[in-house]
Each structure stands twice: as C-alpha cells, then as structure tokens.
Write a protein that holds these residues in place. Structure first.
Motif, PDB file in Angstrom:
ATOM      1  N   HIS A 166       9.643   6.445   8.027  1.00 33.43           N
ATOM      2  CA  HIS A 166       8.208   6.220   8.144  1.00 33.43           C
ATOM      3  C   HIS A 166       7.697   6.542   9.541  1.00 33.43           C
ATOM      4  O   HIS A 166       6.634   7.163   9.705  1.00 33.43           O
ATOM      5  CB  HIS A 166       7.885   4.766   7.787  1.00 33.43           C
TER       6      HIS A 166
ATOM      7  N   TYR B 206      -1.932  -1.733  -4.209  1.00 30.32           N
ATOM      8  CA  TYR B 206      -1.375  -3.076  -4.074  1.00 30.32           C
ATOM      9  C   TYR B 206      -2.471  -4.096  -3.782  1.00 30.32           C
ATOM     10  O   TYR B 206      -3.520  -3.762  -3.235  1.00 30.32           O
ATOM     11  CB  TYR B 206      -0.329  -3.101  -2.965  1.00 30.32           C
TER      12      TYR B 206
ATOM     13  N   SER C 269      -5.854   0.872  -1.861  1.00 27.12           N
ATOM     14  CA  SER C 269      -4.415   0.748  -2.071  1.00 27.12           C
ATOM     15  C   SER C 269      -4.176   0.269  -3.488  1.00 27.12           C
ATOM     16  O   SER C 269      -4.964  -0.526  -4.019  1.00 27.12           O
ATOM     17  CB  SER C 269      -3.831  -0.270  -1.074  1.00 27.12           C
TER      18      SER C 269
ATOM     19  N   ASN D 110       0.943  -4.449   6.831  1.00 24.94           N
ATOM     20  CA  ASN D 110       1.497  -3.096   6.910  1.00 24.94           C
ATOM     21  C   ASN D 110       0.555  -2.129   7.610  1.00 24.94           C
ATOM     22  O   ASN D 110       0.951  -1.015   7.939  1.00 24.94           O
ATOM     23  CB  ASN D 110       1.800  -2.561   5.511  1.00 24.94           C
ATOM     24  N   ARG D 111      -0.702  -2.534   7.797  1.00 27.07           N
ATOM     25  CA  ARG D 111      -1.672  -1.653   8.455  1.00 27.07           C
ATOM     26  C   ARG D 111      -2.726  -2.534   9.125  1.00 27.07           C
ATOM     27  O   ARG D 111      -3.255  -3.458   8.508  1.00 27.07           O
ATOM     28  CB  ARG D 111      -2.308  -0.685   7.466  1.00 27.07           C
TER      29      ARG D 111
ATOM     30  N   GLN E 288       1.094   4.459   2.841  1.00 23.02           N
ATOM     31  CA  GLN E 288       1.156   4.544   1.382  1.00 23.02           C
ATOM     32  C   GLN E 288       2.290   3.722   0.783  1.00 23.02           C
ATOM     33  O   GLN E 288       2.218   3.320  -0.380  1.00 23.02           O
ATOM     34  CB  GLN E 288       1.317   6.013   0.963  1.00 23.02           C
ATOM     35  N   GLU E 289       3.323   3.479   1.568  1.00 21.74           N
ATOM     36  CA  GLU E 289       4.495   2.751   1.091  1.00 21.74           C
ATOM     37  C   GLU E 289       4.725   1.511   1.951  1.00 21.74           C
ATOM     38  O   GLU E 289       4.380   1.500   3.133  1.00 21.74           O
ATOM     39  CB  GLU E 289       5.751   3.644   1.162  1.00 21.74           C
ATOM     40  N   GLU E 290       5.316   0.502   1.343  1.00 20.99           N
ATOM     41  CA  GLU E 290       5.657  -0.715   2.066  1.00 20.99           C
ATOM     42  C   GLU E 290       6.840  -0.426   2.999  1.00 20.99           C
ATOM     43  O   GLU E 290       7.922  -0.074   2.541  1.00 20.99           O
ATOM     44  CB  GLU E 290       6.017  -1.809   1.057  1.00 20.99           C
ATOM     45  N   THR E 291       6.625  -0.577   4.305  1.00 18.11           N
ATOM     46  CA  THR E 291       7.658  -0.201   5.274  1.00 18.11           C
ATOM     47  C   THR E 291       8.815  -1.181   5.295  1.00 18.11           C
ATOM     48  O   THR E 291       9.970  -0.792   5.375  1.00 18.11           O
ATOM     49  CB  THR E 291       7.048  -0.095   6.684  1.00 18.11           C
TER      50      THR E 291
ATOM     51  N   HIS F  29       1.058  -4.263   0.443  1.00 17.11           N
ATOM     52  CA  HIS F  29       0.765  -3.349   1.554  1.00 17.11           C
ATOM     53  C   HIS F  29      -0.445  -3.928   2.277  1.00 17.11           C
ATOM     54  O   HIS F  29      -1.546  -3.389   2.242  1.00 17.11           O
ATOM     55  CB  HIS F  29       0.482  -1.942   1.043  1.00 17.11           C
TER      56      HIS F  29
END
Length: 476
Positions: free
Chosen positions: A339, A406, A404, A289-290, A378-381, A255
């Motif tokens: 998402h 991850y 995170s 992811n962010r 919070q989750e891998e898209t 992530h």
C-alpha cells in the motif's frame, strides 16, 4: 512463560481433546514456536455438534438467574486472570501487553454486562380485541451457535459473542483464528472453572477452517452463525448459511474516515487520531484508514501528527513501555508495504516512517499528497499507516467519507454543534465517533452497514441476536 504451560487441546463436550494432527502457533515478535495446538476437522466438528445439541436441552431450561450467576463467576475469573491473558495475547499475536490488558478488561466487560442482561429478557402481553383471548409474546434462545472470531482481538471478540449467547440460553461452538487460539482456550478453561456445564462452550482450533466450517454450515441443528472477519469471507459464509436458513450476524471489514475540521482542538484531534489509528499497530477493523483535514489547518495538523507519531515506542510487545508491536504475519506486512509503495508511485510523500523494520515490524507512517486512486484509499490496510487528504467544505468531506463500499465506523472532530449533528446523521456508518476516537463499549451497539455487514453486538441489541420471538395466543 514456557510452551508447556499453554493449553493446546480442543474443548469438545466435557473433554480436552488432543487431535492426531496439530498446527504451530508462532510468536510474530520472536518468530519462535509457542505451541503445537490441536487441529480439528470434520470428525471433531460432528462430535461438537452432538455435544452442543445435547447441552442445549438442559441449558435452555436454566433460569435467567442461574445463567447470570454463572456469567458473574466467569467474569470474576477473567478479572483474576488478567495479567496471564494479556501476556498470552502479546505472545501469540504481538499486541503490546499494556494494550492487551485493556483488551482483557474490555472482554470482561461483555461478560459482566450480559450477566446483568440475562435477567432482562422480557416478554410482552399484547392487548386482544377479543375478551376471551390473551396474546403473549415470549423470547426463546435461537439454539446452538457457531462462532468464528479473528486474531486481532482474541479475547474481546470471543466474549462479545459468547456473553449474549450464553446469557440467552444458547450453546456455543467457537472457532478461534489459527494465529491466536491460545487465548480462546484459556477463556474456556476459566468458563469450566466457573462451573460452566459441559457442551455449553466448546473451542475447536484448526489450521484450515474449511472442513470444520463445512460441517457447521450443513448442520441444520446449528441455528445461528456469528462471524467477525473479512467481507469476502462473510459473503461466502452468508451464501453457505442459506441452505439451512441460519440466523446470521456479520461484522465485516471497514475503511474508516476521520474528518478534522478547522475549528478542532488540534492537540486533542492529533491525540485522538494517534489513539484510533495506531492501536494494535493499526490492526483493528474500526481504526481510521483515511484522515481528511480541512485545508486551512492541514499543514499545522500534519506537523503535530508527525511529531506525535515519531514519539511512539516500537518494540517487544512484552515490554510495558511498548506502544507499537509487530504485525501478525508476513502476509499482513506485505500488504502494508504494498500500500505504501503504491501510494508513493502515485505521488504520495512520506512524512515519517514509510519502511519496514526488523522481522514483522513496520514503522509508524504518515503519508501526505494522497488521492483516491491509491490502494490505501480502496482497501483496508490493517497496518500503522496514516494517509492525509485535504478538503475545503463540509459537503466535500461528507461525500469523500461516504464514497466507500464499507460502513463500519467513522470519526470527526469539530466543536460546531450543528455540524456535528448534521454529519452524525448523514455519515453512512454503523458507528460514529464524534470527538471520540474509541467509542466501543459493552452497553452500546457495535456493527456496520453496506459491505461492513449486519447485526449488532453489544447492549440489548447484541442479546436480541440470540433470541427468537414466540407468539402464544391463549383462549381463556
């Protein structure tokens, strides 16, 4: 290319095997069936184990120079087959063909690197406190290996494991992902064409991995498990491997944060975020992811990013101009849609994209006003969506990046040398891209910490995952 040109049989020992059961490989772009592929189960697994164990006895005795020469020949054949392999990848998992060519070159680079590293498996002599003793440290292959690879890099994830394993003198049973087995089967064909001995590399496709993997986990003679995939499956496989105390390497979910500081070169930072995020339509474990942007430049960065994203070409993965292909399957598409919908419900704004296209396409998307409560944080898209967040200080950015479970890859853009060093040291990730959106290379270690797994692939670190240390105390 027509379906009849594909190799759809499993490679077990010296034989190409067509099983009684088959499963369908479908193009994510057209929705059409590409092939009916051999569906291996427990019987094929037992047969492959016997072949791997038998082949290991001879393969481990070959010289480093013999293994190196064979890997060199395999590398040459992969290079010659680049266009075919790239087209195969585009067909079976939807990666744009120009990008798939890059993957094939990346895959070949691991074979080349480990062809060279095979000759660098050094031992040591340790000084003894006794004049009548010599203390020797030797390296030996761990034994037959079971490897599980994902669909998103069907060539590179295979060679990143196969290269070091074969160089070390291990035999290898490969279970490719059910979405993209054709590439792995073609690589096996090229291995045999290069002179690879039967049983050293076997490929067992299957629609349901459980029966096949159950045999491998219970089999004591399979001494090593290497897995790339989700953290959830990685935990389960680690538990299963404990009964036979296998050596285990886990490259699991990510992530990745991308920190953009106010001293960044905005043009380059935008270019790098696009390259990092939208490669393979966001379906990579190391893509960001962010994206955290210092507040003073957030508006300018967002404007430039939207302009760049809207310039991406979405379409047929077999077209050379295409930059964004389809997602691999309906499940992946639904996750991306979920998402984005969740983020909008919790206050995010869509700056561009934000909707599905035809078939399995999702338009490249940028979201603003994102906060940590959203699923996308919070989750891998695993899709073409960039969430933007603002930060004020370096400490705030670092805390957000590390908040995170991850720890696979992280990225930052800054021209401040002191800040770059501080953050590179304190980011809790196995890979840090500093002003570099694509840090992966064959000679460097690849792997994560925390819930992103353990073990490394690439460089001499990847080779050591397939070697055991043996100590010999010699009286003279």
């Amino acid at each position: 290319m027509v379906a009849e040109s594909f190799n759809t049989r499993a490679l077990i020992g010296a034989d190409w095997v067509q099983t009684a059961k088959t499963f369908e490989v479908v193009s994510p772009y057209s929705g059409q069936a590409l092939a009916q592929v051999a569906d291996c189960g427990e019987a094929e697994a037992h047969r492959a184990v016997e072949a791997a164990v038998e082949a290991f006895q001879a393969w481990r005795e070959t010289t480093a120079y013999e293994r190196s020469s064979l890997l060199e020949r395999w590398h040459h054949r992969i290079q010659q087959d680049e266009l075919y392999l790239a087209r195969l990848i585009a067909l079976e998992m939807g990666k744009p063909v120009s990008e798939a060519q890059g993957e094939v070159r990346y895959a070949a680079s691991f074979v080349k690197w480990y062809a060279e590293e095979a000759k660098r498996i050094y031992g040591e002599m340790v000084p003894s406190q006794f004049p009548h003793k010599r203390l020797l440290v030797l390296k030996a292959p761990v034994g037959p290996v079971y490897g599980i690879t994902p669909w998103n890099f069907p060539a590179a994830m295979a060679t990143r494991k196969l290269g070091p394993a074969l160089a070390a003198g291990c035999t290898f049973i490969l279970k490719p992902a059910e979405q993209s087995p054709l590439t792995a089967l073609r690589l096996a064909e090229l291995w045999l064409e290069a002179g690879g001995p039967p049983g050293t590399l076997q490929v067992l496709p299957c629609a349901d991995p459980v029966p096949l993997t159950r045999v491998m986990m219970a089999e004591e003679r399979i001494r090593k498990l290497t897995f790339t995939g989700s953290t959830e499956v990685g935990r389960l496989l680690t538990q299963q491997s404990a009964a036979t105390l296998k050596r285990v390497s886990m490259e699991l979910g990510g992530h990745a944060p991308y920190l953009i500081f106010e001293d960044a070169d905005l043009e380059k930072a935008v270019r790098d975020v696009v390259a990092c995020k939208f490669r393979n339509a966001g379906q990579t474990c190391v893509c960001t992811n962010r994206v955290y942007v210092q507040r003073s430049i957030l508006e300018a960065f967002a404007r430039k990013l939207v302009e760049a994203v809207e310039g991406l070409t979405v379409g047929d993965p077999l077209e050379a101009s295409t930059q964004i292909g389809p997602l691999v399957d309906a499940q992946g598409l639904e996750k991306v849609k979920g998402h984005v919908a969740d983020a909008q419900q919790k206050g995010a704004t869509v700056l561009t994209g934000g909707r599905a296209g035809q078939g399995l396409f999702y338009l490249p998307t940028v979201l603003a006003g994102v906060n940590p409560s959203m699923k996308i944080m919070q989750e891998e898209t695993f899709g073409p969506v960039v969430p933007l967040l603002a930060f004020e200080t370096e400490e705030e950015a670092l805390a957000a990046a590390n908040a995170s479970p991850y720890g696979l890859a992280a990225y930052l853009w800054t021209q401040n040398l002191s800040r770059a060093i501080r953050l590179a040291e304190r980011l809790e990730y196995g890979i840090v891209g500093l002003n570099d959106a694509v840090p992966s290379t064959a000679q460097a270690p690849f792997g994560g910490v925390k819930a992103s797994g353990y073990g490394r692939e690439g460089g001499h670190w990847g080779l050591e995952e397939y070697l055991s240390v043996k100590y010999v105390s010699l009286g003279v």
